[in-house]
Write a protein that holds these residues in place. Structure first.
Motif, PDB file in Angstrom:
ATOM      1  N   ARG A  68       0.854  -1.219   0.016  1.00  0.00           N
ATOM      2  CA  ARG A  68      -0.090  -0.057   0.002  1.00  0.00           C
ATOM      3  C   ARG A  68       0.827   1.213  -0.099  1.00  0.00           C
ATOM      4  NH1 ARG A  68      -5.422   0.442   3.389  1.00  0.00           N
ATOM      5  NH2 ARG A  68      -6.335   2.247   2.458  1.00  0.00           N
ATOM      6  N   ILE A  69       0.385   2.126  -0.857  1.00  0.00           N
ATOM      7  CA  ILE A  69       1.234   3.451  -0.928  1.00  0.00           C
ATOM      8  C   ILE A  69       0.220   4.761  -1.035  1.00  0.00           C
ATOM      9  CG2 ILE A  69       3.260   2.343  -2.216  1.00  0.00           C
ATOM     10  CD1 ILE A  69       1.866   3.674  -4.961  1.00  0.00           C
ATOM     11  N   THR A  70       0.862   5.840  -0.820  1.00  0.00           N
ATOM     12  CA  THR A  70      -0.021   7.190  -1.124  1.00  0.00           C
ATOM     13  C   THR A  70       0.331   7.358  -2.528  1.00  0.00           C
ATOM     14  OG1 THR A  70       1.883   8.612  -0.477  1.00  0.00           O
ATOM     15  CG2 THR A  70       0.732   8.089   1.292  1.00  0.00           C
ATOM     16  N   ALA A  71      -0.973   8.042  -2.979  1.00  0.00           N
ATOM     17  CA  ALA A  71      -0.842   8.099  -4.539  1.00  0.00           C
ATOM     18  C   ALA A  71       0.213   9.160  -5.080  1.00  0.00           C
ATOM     19  CB  ALA A  71      -2.390   9.064  -4.606  1.00  0.00           C
ATOM     20  N   PRO A  72       0.890   8.310  -5.965  1.00  0.00           N
ATOM     21  CA  PRO A  72       2.183   8.974  -6.688  1.00  0.00           C
ATOM     22  C   PRO A  72       1.617  10.110  -7.533  1.00  0.00           C
ATOM     23  CG  PRO A  72       1.453   6.987  -7.771  1.00  0.00           C
ATOM     24  CD  PRO A  72       0.605   7.084  -6.590  1.00  0.00           C
ATOM     25  N   TYR A  98       4.533   5.933   2.245  1.00  0.00           N
ATOM     26  CA  TYR A  98       4.403   7.412   1.790  1.00  0.00           C
ATOM     27  C   TYR A  98       5.607   7.637   0.378  1.00  0.00           C
ATOM     28  CZ  TYR A  98       1.620   8.581   5.647  1.00  0.00           C
ATOM     29  OH  TYR A  98       0.473   8.544   6.692  1.00  0.00           O
ATOM     30  N   VAL A  99       5.055   7.540  -0.747  1.00  0.00           N
ATOM     31  CA  VAL A  99       5.663   7.619  -1.930  1.00  0.00           C
ATOM     32  C   VAL A  99       6.290   9.014  -2.353  1.00  0.00           C
ATOM     33  CG1 VAL A  99       5.919   7.256  -4.481  1.00  0.00           C
ATOM     34  CG2 VAL A  99       4.963   5.511  -2.702  1.00  0.00           C
ATOM     35  N   HIS A 100       7.564   9.149  -2.370  1.00  0.00           N
ATOM     36  CA  HIS A 100       7.997  10.189  -3.272  1.00  0.00           C
ATOM     37  C   HIS A 100       8.527  10.128  -4.449  1.00  0.00           C
ATOM     38  CE1 HIS A 100       7.782  12.729   0.362  1.00  0.00           C
ATOM     39  NE2 HIS A 100       8.371  11.682   1.090  1.00  0.00           N
ATOM     40  N   PHE A 123      -7.429   1.169  -2.974  1.00  0.00           N
ATOM     41  CA  PHE A 123      -6.343   1.892  -2.335  1.00  0.00           C
ATOM     42  C   PHE A 123      -5.257   1.755  -3.493  1.00  0.00           C
ATOM     43  CE2 PHE A 123      -6.027  -2.357  -0.485  1.00  0.00           C
ATOM     44  CZ  PHE A 123      -4.377  -2.628  -0.760  1.00  0.00           C
ATOM     45  N   HIS A 124      -4.206   2.486  -3.454  1.00  0.00           N
ATOM     46  CA  HIS A 124      -3.136   2.663  -4.261  1.00  0.00           C
ATOM     47  C   HIS A 124      -1.940   1.877  -3.591  1.00  0.00           C
ATOM     48  CE1 HIS A 124      -5.079   6.574  -4.864  1.00  0.00           C
ATOM     49  NE2 HIS A 124      -4.542   6.635  -6.124  1.00  0.00           N
ATOM     50  N   GLU A 181      -3.805   7.278 -11.039  1.00  0.00           N
ATOM     51  CA  GLU A 181      -4.831   5.923 -11.525  1.00  0.00           C
ATOM     52  C   GLU A 181      -4.622   4.723 -11.757  1.00  0.00           C
ATOM     53  OE1 GLU A 181      -3.549   7.835 -14.872  1.00  0.00           O
ATOM     54  OE2 GLU A 181      -4.032   8.719 -13.077  1.00  0.00           O
ATOM     55  N   SER A 182      -3.399   4.516 -12.261  1.00  0.00           N
ATOM     56  CA  SER A 182      -2.753   3.260 -12.540  1.00  0.00           C
ATOM     57  C   SER A 182      -2.547   2.539 -11.516  1.00  0.00           C
ATOM     58  CB  SER A 182      -1.623   3.160 -13.696  1.00  0.00           C
ATOM     59  OG  SER A 182      -0.749   3.788 -12.938  1.00  0.00           O
ATOM     60  N   TYR A 183      -2.316   3.091 -10.388  1.00  0.00           N
ATOM     61  CA  TYR A 183      -1.768   2.598  -8.988  1.00  0.00           C
ATOM     62  C   TYR A 183      -2.976   2.197  -8.031  1.00  0.00           C
ATOM     63  CZ  TYR A 183       2.968   3.376 -10.384  1.00  0.00           C
ATOM     64  OH  TYR A 183       4.029   3.597 -11.096  1.00  0.00           O
ATOM     65  N   TYR A 184      -4.140   2.622  -8.688  1.00  0.00           N
ATOM     66  CA  TYR A 184      -5.200   2.321  -7.657  1.00  0.00           C
ATOM     67  C   TYR A 184      -5.925   0.796  -7.956  1.00  0.00           C
ATOM     68  CZ  TYR A 184      -9.672   3.814  -5.279  1.00  0.00           C
ATOM     69  OH  TYR A 184     -10.604   3.603  -4.440  1.00  0.00           O
ATOM     70  N   ASN A 185      -6.071   0.084  -7.176  1.00  0.00           N
ATOM     71  CA  ASN A 185      -6.246  -1.330  -7.263  1.00  0.00           C
ATOM     72  C   ASN A 185      -7.694  -1.820  -7.217  1.00  0.00           C
ATOM     73  OD1 ASN A 185      -6.408  -2.112  -4.493  1.00  0.00           O
ATOM     74  ND2 ASN A 185      -4.348  -2.177  -4.324  1.00  0.00           N
TER      75      ASN A 185
END
Length: 379
Positions: A189-193, A316-318, A206-207, A198-202
């Motif tokens: 699970r990650i925060t929205a990049p 938390y994605v950077h 959740f992303h 949208e491609s990471y939203y499963n």
């Protein structure tokens, strides 16, 4: 003249830094009230920079006094595992001219704390007495070094006697002969990049990024494939992975195979369960039962991975690149701990059991091999 003035400022700054580290307040007060404007200005600037409250000498003075249980509780692995990793990656750190990098041990401790908790980089900086940027750099350095230099050493397919031991372990667990591993995928699970969120939203709402792995009977990872967006179906990830494209032919011997759920295609080296529409024979139901028992090892491996390195429950994605390096690195550390008998029972998560759509067609050669296994179990 300019060079002499610059050299004077450097010497003064170094002396003041030493006094700051030693907490020599009388000397600092004297320097701040000195008539020389260069000395007084340097003192004020350095004290302002050093005014951020931090835990002093945590690694140097506090960590060595931890008991074995305290060390493991804080850093999620035993001292012996920690020392093994330090030796393994230490040789890959080269000192650059003119720089004094942090010791490898301290950088690794920072990374372990980062991956074992949900603390921010600001909190890391406070605890380890470094700047926020240094904490971030340390985590990136360690993740990259482990990912680039230790993967092939600790994540690999068994050979010869080791292979026989794995198949025997699975035979005792699920009664299926020739099993060398179990494959599955989990979502990190990650925060929205910022790019293509949208491609990471499963499908679980959740992303995430996808971690595909093959585990053996001891929960060791034999193969990993990391980084595909969470919206990608497991079958698509699998068919684009090195395991499907090239690795399996060389790594999995003839008449040996891995176990996968209904998300995966039925292949001569990948056995899946029968689709159950309520009409399965008793023999096929028994096969599915044993198949499920064997496949649980990879789900338990994911549970242990996320239990030991809690940041994998929410990252938390950077930068996606750094995220991938971190996931690969902790998979390596997971294997190091198992090989070092470093148990995780005190903080282990429950397995993340996935339910998948059955999108794959069975391959004829795989069907024949699976039917042979059904007949073997019915004997």
């Amino acid at each position: 003249m300019a060079d002499k003035h610059r050299k004077k400022k450097m010497i003064i700054a170094l002396a003041i830094k030493k006094l700051l580290d030693a907490y020599n307040t009388k000397a600092l007060f004297f320097l701040m009230t000195h008539n020389d404007p260069v000395i007084s200005t340097c003192t004020r600037l350095l004290m302002r920079r050093d005014s951020v409250p931090r835990i002093r000498r945590y690694v140097e003075s506090v960590v060595p006094r931890y008991s074995l249980s305290d060390f493991k509780s804080h850093f999620r692995l035993e001292r012996s595992s920690f020392e093994l990793i330090c030796v393994a990656i230490g040789r890959h750190f080269k000192r650059q001219k003119g720089s004094t990098p942090l010791p490898v041990e301290k950088q690794l401790l920072i990374f372990l704390w980062f991956m074992g908790t949900h603390d921010s980089f600001r909190s890391l900086a406070d605890r380890f007495g470094v700047s926020t940027s240094t904490a971030h750099t340390c985590c990136g350095n360690i993740a990259r070094k482990i990912s680039l230099h230790l993967v092939k050493r600790f994540i690999k397919w068994p050979r010869n006697e080791a292979l026989d031991s794995v198949t025997q372990g699975f035979l005792e667990k699920c009664k299926l002969p020739g099993v060398v591993g179990a494959i599955d995928a989990c979502h990190v699970r990650i925060t929205a990049p910022q790019i293509n969120p949208e491609s990471y939203y499963n499908r679980k709402k959740f992303h995430s990024v996808n971690l595909q792995a093959v585990s053996d009977n001891r929960l060791l990872f034999l193969d990993i494939f990391v980084g595909w967006p969470g919206s990608s179906h497991d079958a698509r990830v699998f068919k684009n992975s090195p395991l499907f494209l090239e690795t399996a032919e060389n790594a999995i011997p003839c008449n040996k195979y891995i176990l996968g759920d209904a998300a995966y295609p039925l292949l001569p080296w990948l056995m899946t369960p029968f689709k159950d529409y309520g009409t399965l024979s008793r023999e096929k139901q028994n096969y599915n039962k044993q198949h499920s028992r064997g496949r649980q090892v990879v789900e338990r491996a994911f549970g242990q991975l996320k239990g030991r390195f809690r940041r994998l429950t929410l990252f938390y994605v950077h930068k996606i690149e750094l995220l991938v390096y971190c996931i690969v690195a902790v998979c390596v550390l997971h294997n190091v701990c198992i090989l070092n008998d470093d148990e995780i029972n005190d903080f282990c998560e429950e397995p993340d059991i996935n339910v998948y759509d059955e999108l794959n067609e069975d391959r004829e050669s795989g069907i024949l091999f699976r039917d042979d296994l059904v007949r073997y179990l019915s004997q």
